[in-house]
Write an enzyme that holds these catalytic residues in place. Structure first.
Site, PDB file in Angstrom:
ATOM      1  N   ASP A 150       0.849  -1.195   0.000  1.00 58.24           N
ATOM      2  CA  ASP A 150       0.000   0.000   0.000  1.00 58.24           C
ATOM      3  C   ASP A 150       0.877   1.235   0.000  1.00 58.24           C
ATOM      4  O   ASP A 150       0.625   2.197   0.725  1.00 58.24           O
ATOM      5  CB  ASP A 150      -0.925  -0.027   1.225  1.00 58.24           C
ATOM      6  CG  ASP A 150      -2.067   0.975   1.097  1.00 58.24           C
ATOM      7  OD1 ASP A 150      -2.659   1.323   2.143  1.00 58.24           O
ATOM      8  OD2 ASP A 150      -2.355   1.430  -0.029  1.00 58.24           O
ATOM      9  N   LYS A 167       2.737   3.187  -6.038  1.00 54.79           N
ATOM     10  CA  LYS A 167       2.248   2.181  -7.009  1.00 54.79           C
ATOM     11  C   LYS A 167       3.347   1.760  -7.976  1.00 54.79           C
ATOM     12  O   LYS A 167       3.340   0.639  -8.453  1.00 54.79           O
ATOM     13  CB  LYS A 167       1.024   2.722  -7.759  1.00 54.79           C
ATOM     14  CG  LYS A 167      -0.042   3.314  -6.847  1.00 54.79           C
ATOM     15  CD  LYS A 167      -0.358   2.416  -5.657  1.00 54.79           C
ATOM     16  CE  LYS A 167      -0.895   3.213  -4.471  1.00 54.79           C
ATOM     17  NZ  LYS A 167      -0.833   2.420  -3.203  1.00 54.79           N
ATOM     18  N   ASP A 207      -3.208  -2.948  -2.542  1.00 52.87           N
ATOM     19  CA  ASP A 207      -4.269  -1.946  -2.605  1.00 52.87           C
ATOM     20  C   ASP A 207      -4.126  -1.139  -3.901  1.00 52.87           C
ATOM     21  O   ASP A 207      -3.070  -1.089  -4.517  1.00 52.87           O
ATOM     22  CB  ASP A 207      -4.175  -1.012  -1.396  1.00 52.87           C
ATOM     23  CG  ASP A 207      -5.384  -0.087  -1.286  1.00 52.87           C
ATOM     24  OD1 ASP A 207      -5.249   0.991  -0.695  1.00 52.87           O
ATOM     25  OD2 ASP A 207      -6.465  -0.442  -1.812  1.00 52.87           O
ATOM     26  N   ASN A 208      -5.207  -0.498  -4.319  1.00 53.32           N
ATOM     27  CA  ASN A 208      -5.200   0.498  -5.402  1.00 53.32           C
ATOM     28  C   ASN A 208      -4.817  -0.040  -6.774  1.00 53.32           C
ATOM     29  O   ASN A 208      -4.217   0.702  -7.572  1.00 53.32           O
ATOM     30  CB  ASN A 208      -4.257   1.659  -5.036  1.00 53.32           C
ATOM     31  CG  ASN A 208      -4.498   2.223  -3.676  1.00 53.32           C
ATOM     32  OD1 ASN A 208      -3.623   2.231  -2.834  1.00 53.32           O
ATOM     33  ND2 ASN A 208      -5.714   2.696  -3.434  1.00 53.32           N
ATOM     34  N   GLU A 235     -10.961   4.579  -0.883  1.00 55.54           N
ATOM     35  CA  GLU A 235     -11.441   4.830   0.479  1.00 55.54           C
ATOM     36  C   GLU A 235     -12.258   6.123   0.553  1.00 55.54           C
ATOM     37  O   GLU A 235     -11.877   7.149  -0.008  1.00 55.54           O
ATOM     38  CB  GLU A 235     -10.244   4.912   1.460  1.00 55.54           C
ATOM     39  CG  GLU A 235      -9.086   5.760   1.012  1.00 55.54           C
ATOM     40  CD  GLU A 235      -8.073   4.993   0.153  1.00 55.54           C
ATOM     41  OE1 GLU A 235      -8.432   3.985  -0.470  1.00 55.54           O
ATOM     42  OE2 GLU A 235      -6.928   5.431   0.101  1.00 55.54           O
TER      43      GLU A 235
HETATM   44  O1  7JG Z   1      -0.131   6.950  -2.663  1.00 57.00           O
HETATM   45  C1  7JG Z   1      -0.938   6.139  -2.141  1.00 57.00           C
HETATM   46  N1  7JG Z   1      -0.426   5.179  -1.333  1.00 57.00           N
HETATM   47  C2  7JG Z   1      -1.226   4.257  -0.741  1.00 57.00           C
HETATM   48  N2  7JG Z   1      -2.543   4.229  -0.903  1.00 57.00           N
HETATM   49  C3  7JG Z   1      -3.134   5.197  -1.668  1.00 57.00           C
HETATM   50  C4  7JG Z   1      -4.530   5.165  -1.787  1.00 57.00           C
HETATM   51  O2  7JG Z   1      -5.212   4.175  -1.138  1.00 57.00           O
HETATM   52  C5  7JG Z   1      -5.196   6.108  -2.548  1.00 57.00           C
HETATM   53  C6  7JG Z   1      -4.491   7.116  -3.213  1.00 57.00           C
HETATM   54  C7  7JG Z   1      -5.294   8.085  -3.996  1.00 57.00           C
HETATM   55  C8  7JG Z   1      -5.075   9.435  -3.898  1.00 57.00           C
HETATM   56  C9  7JG Z   1      -5.886  10.317  -4.599  1.00 57.00           C
HETATM   57  C10 7JG Z   1      -6.912   9.830  -5.402  1.00 57.00           C
HETATM   58  F1  7JG Z   1      -7.702  10.693  -6.079  1.00 57.00           F
HETATM   59  C11 7JG Z   1      -7.126   8.472  -5.484  1.00 57.00           C
HETATM   60  C12 7JG Z   1      -6.325   7.602  -4.774  1.00 57.00           C
HETATM   61  C13 7JG Z   1      -3.075   7.171  -3.110  1.00 57.00           C
HETATM   62  C14 7JG Z   1      -2.324   8.265  -3.801  1.00 57.00           C
HETATM   63  C15 7JG Z   1      -2.124   8.191  -5.170  1.00 57.00           C
HETATM   64  C16 7JG Z   1      -1.455   9.231  -5.810  1.00 57.00           C
HETATM   65  C17 7JG Z   1      -1.006  10.319  -5.086  1.00 57.00           C
HETATM   66  F2  7JG Z   1      -0.371  11.332  -5.716  1.00 57.00           F
HETATM   67  C18 7JG Z   1      -1.182  10.372  -3.708  1.00 57.00           C
HETATM   68  C19 7JG Z   1      -1.855   9.341  -3.066  1.00 57.00           C
HETATM   69  C20 7JG Z   1      -2.387   6.192  -2.332  1.00 57.00           C
HETATM   70 MG    MG Z   2      -3.929   2.568  -0.615  1.00 53.18          MG
END
Ligand code: 7JG
Ligand code: MG
Length: 212
Positions: free
Chosen positions: A141, A144, A169-170, A199
């Site tokens: 997590d 990516k 995740d993701n 989330e």
């Molecule tokens: O980075 C992540 N690490 C671990 N889990 C994440 C997650 O569960 C969701 C997101 C996320 C952020 C913004 C969005 F619109 C949709 C999803 C991120 C993420 C992705 C890119 C980013 F620039 C900063 C955060 C992460």
């Molecule tokens: Mg995540």
């Protein structure tokens, strides 16, 4: 300033959750991040999938890549069997500091070892520095673009064995296409996709499980 939101989450938990009660801490992180400020915890919907897959695995040695504020570490630590060891790696020192305080407030500091640094630096040292022979369960997590390279690093370090489970995740949003392509086509993993949402939103996302 990096880390401000994470400190507000911790403060809300300390003011409202029950000290020593991990589920109360998890619930209050969800409450704050769904009602006040979005944050990248795995969250309640995907958290229940994490719980289910974890319980099916019943691992002795657990590794998390990406601690953030400690939300998923608390979910995992609540399910650990007494003899299990659990390491979580966090590259951001501010997040690691918040996670340490969050985990201490929840009463689980003796169950969780937070390793501060990069996966690239720490994974090759798990055996020599921490006595880790094999990892039974890996929750990915973090960045990516590190999912695939860290999967291959775990393989190359001999840390994965038959029965090891990766849960990422993701894999839909933001997505990890190179990782998905690899685990689904390498012939080494039996894969399962768990559709869900990012989330605290209605944006489609998913968890991917790869079993060796
Ligand atoms: O980075 C992540 N690490 C671990 N889990 C994440 C997650 O569960 C969701 C997101 C996320 C952020 C913004 C969005 F619109 C949709 C999803 C991120 C993420 C992705 C890119 C980013 F620039 C900063 C955060 C992460
Ligand atoms: Mg995540």
């Amino acid at each position: 300033m990096a880390g401000e939101k994470e400190h507000r989450i911790l403060e809300f938990v300390k003011q409202n959750a029950v000290s020593g009660d991990p589920q109360s801490v998890v619930d209050h992180i969800d409450k704050y991040c769904s009602q006040k400020e979005w944050a990248m915890n795995v969250g309640d919907e995907k958290g229940l999938i994490l719980d289910k897959v974890f319980k099916e695995t019943n691992p002795s040695l657990v590794l998390e890549l990406g601690t953030y504020c400690g939300y998923s570490a608390l979910r995992i630590a609540q399910l650990l069997k007494p003899s299990a060891r659990f390491f979580t790696i966090e590259i951001n020192p501010v997040n690691a500091a918040v996670a340490r305080k969050m985990i201490e407030f929840a009463g689980l500091k003796d169950k969780i070892e937070i390793l501060e640094g990069s996966t690239e630096h720490i994974i090759p040292r798990l055996r020599t520095d921490y006595g880790v022979v094999h990892v039974d369960f890996v929750f990915m997590d973090h960045f990516k673009d590190r999912y695939l390279v860290d999967t291959k690093l775990l393989e190359d370090c001999g840390l994965l064995k038959k029965g090891s489970v990766l849960l990422a995740d993701n894999v839909v949003y933001p997505g990890a296409p190179d990782f998905l392509e690899y685990v689904r086509t390498s012939g080494c993993y039996d894969c399962t996709n768990y559709p869900a949402h990012v989330e605290y939103t209605d944006q489609p996302d998913a968890l991917e499980k790869g079993c060796i």
